[in-house]
Design a protein around this motif. Sequence first.
Motif, PDB file in Angstrom:
ATOM      1  N   ILE A 254       0.845  -1.198   0.000  1.00 28.21           N
ATOM      2  CA  ILE A 254       0.000   0.000   0.000  1.00 28.21           C
ATOM      3  C   ILE A 254       0.877   1.243   0.000  1.00 28.21           C
ATOM      4  CG2 ILE A 254      -1.841   1.256   1.230  1.00 28.21           C
ATOM      5  CD1 ILE A 254      -2.846  -1.423   0.185  1.00 28.21           C
TER       6      ILE A 254
ATOM      7  N   ILE B  95      -2.253   5.121  -5.610  1.00 26.43           N
ATOM      8  CA  ILE B  95      -3.334   5.460  -4.665  1.00 26.43           C
ATOM      9  C   ILE B  95      -3.230   6.945  -4.343  1.00 26.43           C
ATOM     10  CG2 ILE B  95      -4.424   4.913  -2.454  1.00 26.43           C
ATOM     11  CD1 ILE B  95      -2.825   2.361  -2.357  1.00 26.43           C
TER      12      ILE B  95
ATOM     13  N   GLY C 156      -6.945   7.488  -0.592  1.00 22.99           N
ATOM     14  CA  GLY C 156      -6.984   6.031  -0.666  1.00 22.99           C
ATOM     15  C   GLY C 156      -7.697   5.463  -1.885  1.00 22.99           C
TER      16      GLY C 156
ATOM     17  N   GLN D  94      -9.711  -2.164  -4.220  1.00 25.99           N
ATOM     18  CA  GLN D  94     -10.080  -0.981  -3.446  1.00 25.99           C
ATOM     19  C   GLN D  94     -10.474  -1.341  -2.006  1.00 25.99           C
ATOM     20  OE1 GLN D  94      -9.810   2.353  -4.681  1.00 25.99           O
ATOM     21  NE2 GLN D  94      -9.921   2.573  -2.460  1.00 25.99           N
TER      22      GLN D  94
ATOM     23  N   VAL E 237      -7.443  -1.780   0.129  1.00 25.81           N
ATOM     24  CA  VAL E 237      -6.862  -0.491   0.523  1.00 25.81           C
ATOM     25  C   VAL E 237      -7.657   0.104   1.680  1.00 25.81           C
ATOM     26  CG1 VAL E 237      -6.237   1.834  -0.241  1.00 25.81           C
ATOM     27  CG2 VAL E 237      -6.005  -0.106  -1.811  1.00 25.81           C
TER      28      VAL E 237
ATOM     29  N   GLN F 206      -6.475   1.142   5.387  1.00 29.78           N
ATOM     30  CA  GLN F 206      -6.708   2.522   5.847  1.00 29.78           C
ATOM     31  C   GLN F 206      -7.381   2.523   7.228  1.00 29.78           C
ATOM     32  OE1 GLN F 206      -8.666   3.955   2.080  1.00 29.78           O
ATOM     33  NE2 GLN F 206      -7.781   5.927   2.743  1.00 29.78           N
TER      34      GLN F 206
END
Lengths: 677, 677
Positions: free
Chosen positions: A475, A484, A488, A524, A527, A531
């Motif tokens: 990431i 990204i 994010g 997604q 991610v 996050q």
Amino acid sequence: MTDSEDALVLFMPSGRRGRFEVGTPLLDAARSLGVYVESVCGGRGLCGRCQITPTPGQFAKHKITSKLEHLSPSGEVEARYAKRRALPADRRLSCQAKILGDLVVDVPTDSAVNKQVVRKRAETRKIDRDPATRLMYVEVVEPDMANPSGDLDRLRQALEREWMVKGARIDSLLYPQLQSILRKGDWKVTAAVHDDGDGPLITALWPGLQQRAFGLAVDIGSTTIAAHLTDLMSGRTVASAGTANPQVRFGEDLMSRVSYVMMNPDGLPALTEAVRGAINGLTEKVAAQADTTRDQILEAAFVGNPVMHHIFLGIDPTELGGAPFALAVSGAIHMPARDIGVEIHPGGQVYVLPCIAGHVGADAAAATLAESPHRTDRITLLVDVGTNAEIILGSKDRLLAASSPTGPAFEGAEISCGQRAAPGAIERVRIDPETLESRIKVVGCDHWSDAPEFAEEVPSVGVTGICGSGIVETIAEMFLAGIISEDGVINGALAERSDRVFANDRTYTYMLWKGDGIDITINQTDVRAIQLAKAALYAGVRLLMDKLGVAEVERIRLAGAFGSYIDPKYAMVLGLIPDCEVEHVAAVGNAAGTGARMALLNRGHRREVEQLVRDVEKIETAMEPKFQEHFVNAMALPNKVEPFPRLAKTVALPRKQPRSGGEEGGGSRRRGGRRHR
Amino acid sequence: MTDSEDALVLFMPSGRRGRFEVGTPLLDAARSLGVYVESVCGGRGLCGRCQITPTPGQFAKHKITSKLEHLSPSGEVEARYAKRRALPADRRLSCQAKILGDLVVDVPTDSAVNKQVVRKRAETRKIDRDPATRLMYVEVVEPDMANPSGDLDRLRQALEREWMVKGARIDSLLYPQLQSILRKGDWKVTAAVHDDGDGPLITALWPGLQQRAFGLAVDIGSTTIAAHLTDLMSGRTVASAGTANPQVRFGEDLMSRVSYVMMNPDGLPALTEAVRGAINGLTEKVAAQADTTRDQILEAAFVGNPVMHHIFLGIDPTELGGAPFALAVSGAIHMPARDIGVEIHPGGQVYVLPCIAGHVGADAAAATLAESPHRTDRITLLVDVGTNAEIILGSKDRLLAASSPTGPAFEGAEISCGQRAAPGAIERVRIDPETLESRIKVVGCDHWSDAPEFAEEVPSVGVTGICGSGIVETIAEMFLAGIISEDGVINGALAERSDRVFANDRTYTYMLWKGDGIDITINQTDVRAIQLAKAALYAGVRLLMDKLGVAEVERIRLAGAFGSYIDPKYAMVLGLIPDCEVEHVAAVGNAAGTGARMALLNRGHRREVEQLVRDVEKIETAMEPKFQEHFVNAMALPNKVEPFPRLAKTVALPRKQPRSGGEEGGGSRRRGGRRHR
């Protein structure tokens, strides 16, 4: 006393020195100066543990002229010992050697009889020895009609006479065995005497001289249970073993195990039995590795998170599943091992380290003990990432603790291609910002994927997924490569430039690795999971920094498996942890296990962790309005948090690796090494 | 502080007085003066145990004018208590009643709630209460996220805050139960806190207010095991039960049980299990008698002779069977009841009184505690006759102990017509010196055999034999009637005068009782058995008198069953015990059981018996050449021992009965009552 009657003795390496009357045994001199020299046999020249090396020569700095003839000559007792056990030519038994003149004496860190193979998994940290259980050899007066005291009473008298142990109690299991042990040993026996501040207790007794005593340190993790067998006589870890926590079959994570207990009336005993059974299995294993038996293990120390701690003790963990997250017991626990089904010596004693709060367990307390932020001036952040991140922040002036609900993403769970760190799992990632092509390293292979050896040496399973440390790195690299955005989102526009980025429903996915049968991709949702996890972790850290009133931390210690494998640079890129000079960030491995070993080997460390747990300020993140605010801000990459400066995407990261566990630069902070401002 | 702000309070019956600030609760005033007023609920007006009675009036001698209005009026708390439990009109709860002016206050020996039926077998001796286990009601702070201490830690804090109990440990069995008990009691709980000098230990916990706590005192005799259930709150014995020692099936006397252990590898566990099983059966029985359960028994105290003591503890008694008669343990023992298979509350604690020597057990120590020769100026002889006679001699200056091998003759064994004291056994005998005719009394009938009612009221079994006390009396009467000579020979010449005396092989026999189916006779062997037994007993006593350097004793205490039934006059005629004013000779019943109850109810008595056992000088008769000499001399009737004057056959015995346990004449010895010189 005139000068001619005493002599100057210097003990090395401690440098302690003192004047002693001529004729004083060296062992007595050492003890009176607080120089630790082991002895089991009480100065009888039997155990050979009190060996020292006299060092002849002119020590101008110390104004001593040390001569070998300043020690009484080796006599019959030492000759007898040397015949039995081999005494190196330069060694003397300090209980026998008497001071005749000025001397410099070297106290070897281990006497020859202590030599043990150090196993590869053993931790190397040196812990001062002052275990709660000691072996004491005594010669008991034989029964006499004219003075009809009991065998036990005469044993007690011997312990008082020879070891200054007053009013020892005895484990009730020993009553029936006393007579035969004393007679078998012809009134010479070795007692194991436990004293952890609650008075001496005879926990074991052997005929004759017994010189082996072990302790077991156990870290009960939700996923893995690790046990270390430590030689109480030398302080060395002589065997280690780990096993999957068999409770996994009742629920993968802590909360599902708590639910299992709530739903099933027999759930708690089953979970308790499972963990105790696993511990007993490990005990058997480490004992066999060290060529000993469970009967020679006299002490055990345990750490674990609050749920594991409670289940191990047979306490219902349900209260820990909801507010106010009330612990049944938070203080340290002492009890006979048999009361809790721990199969070491029948008289063996258990010490369970204290918990800090309902979400900050004995494992965190142990890690804090091991890393000792409470002993330094420098603001230290200690983080142990699991399903919850346990966070300790502060210094010797003030220490704060909190737990933050990171969820299992950092452990590779809830990630589409996530997996545990096992051969074939991606653990290192580099992404070229121009081409968006990736290079990877996998667990079980020393080469990057662009090296010619990779294809040959990659584990036979191939590349199977991505582990916790690999996800963080991926990431971060995606962010640094511009794949990204700060909030994010995977940038779909890049799909035009590279087929590494491709549409997937209404969002985009990055192709990290195209393998033979399996593609490793980051979508997604992955991610977002990272996050959320990193926002929780950072918000917790930030909350504690607010409470402590500091804008930056001076040392960071990353504990646990995740902390060991993660690259601190990437943790900072993503904003998992606050910025800190990279050389002051270190992975500390199983710090909880180290803390358990410290408590096992040194009673002082037990008192220290008990006090530390009382002193630490417990912050409940769920009760802090600021936590939510920090959490929302920390969703951004890196973090939308003031007053810390943002990391500019384009700034190159320093390539220097953090030195794990190495010496730190003391007060001189090298600001040049920092990657921003 | 001015005079107007404080008031004078006098507590009766103790007579303690002090000045207290107006507004002080009476309970606090009592405690500050050391006046014992019970309270479980910590002054909350819940338990009602702290009742007192204010006494209005003019107390000229004490210069106090006590008025009812000098106490604060009864308020809501007392009204609520009175509604629930009925509070007598003259009673107040001292935790609620505050001092407003001068007062005289009566502290009832028992508050109304304590009333218990005193069972007929209960001993009546008053023992000051200071038991090792106390009940403490506390209100525990509820868990709070902001202050995440454990339930146990908050319980500990409550005990410290409300009861000054610092750093209490907890029985490990309670860990799993803590949470539910605290929540069930809505954070109000009663803890049983044990502290016997080794620090406070929470041994039991109940939701809400718990006001019942019992202790068990057990005397493990070779023949009989007796258990007394004592209310720890009032000190009263509320139930008693006895049972035959089931070890009898392994051997009637101690030495045959020791042999059984030596011969059978599983002998010891079988004997241990038998005695523990019997104790658990008695526990069940006394609990049921007192309408309680074993779970409310929190303490147990045990006494027994050394062999019983060892077997009960699971210790091989073989060493006690031969020189040097080594005890495995002689000091007092503390342990959790469950470690020894004693089924009281799972956290209940056991105290085993110390033994004095290999032949002088915890029963003798307990009897000494109860009779307290170590607390008097007067030379006291304490004798407990069994298969061995345990002999304690001395005063507060010096105390000696020995054991003498009397054999079982005094218990009716080894006597041709001997039997245990049971209905039908002859226990009293008179022989007419002229006619040689006998009169008898038997167990189970209040009349002498020459009374008209005898034939009607004699037990249905008829006259079956002669018990221990009967034998002593018979031999003494035979001697006084001239049937036996000084050297113990039955005078065959008397056969001419009476058919009561008749030839039997080469010796003569006396017909004591001619019954319907059975004749009760005393033959020459019977006389010899009693001569041997009494010679052993007297030789032991005499040896201790020599050691102590006294020619006479001032008090004699006869303990045990034999001591209870024997007529001291006849004991002196035969020379079992040295001469002593008959009013200073008393049977003291089960003194060992009384000592056990004292240790149960008062920790100070535990320390006292431990010290006493250390201080007492142990004399091993087998090692003393003088013992044999005394023994030979004491074979004569009464005793050929100097310097004590011989008893002239013709002197009439005083007919006054000794007053059992009664007041003694202090220093004024009435020499006129003595039967010789």
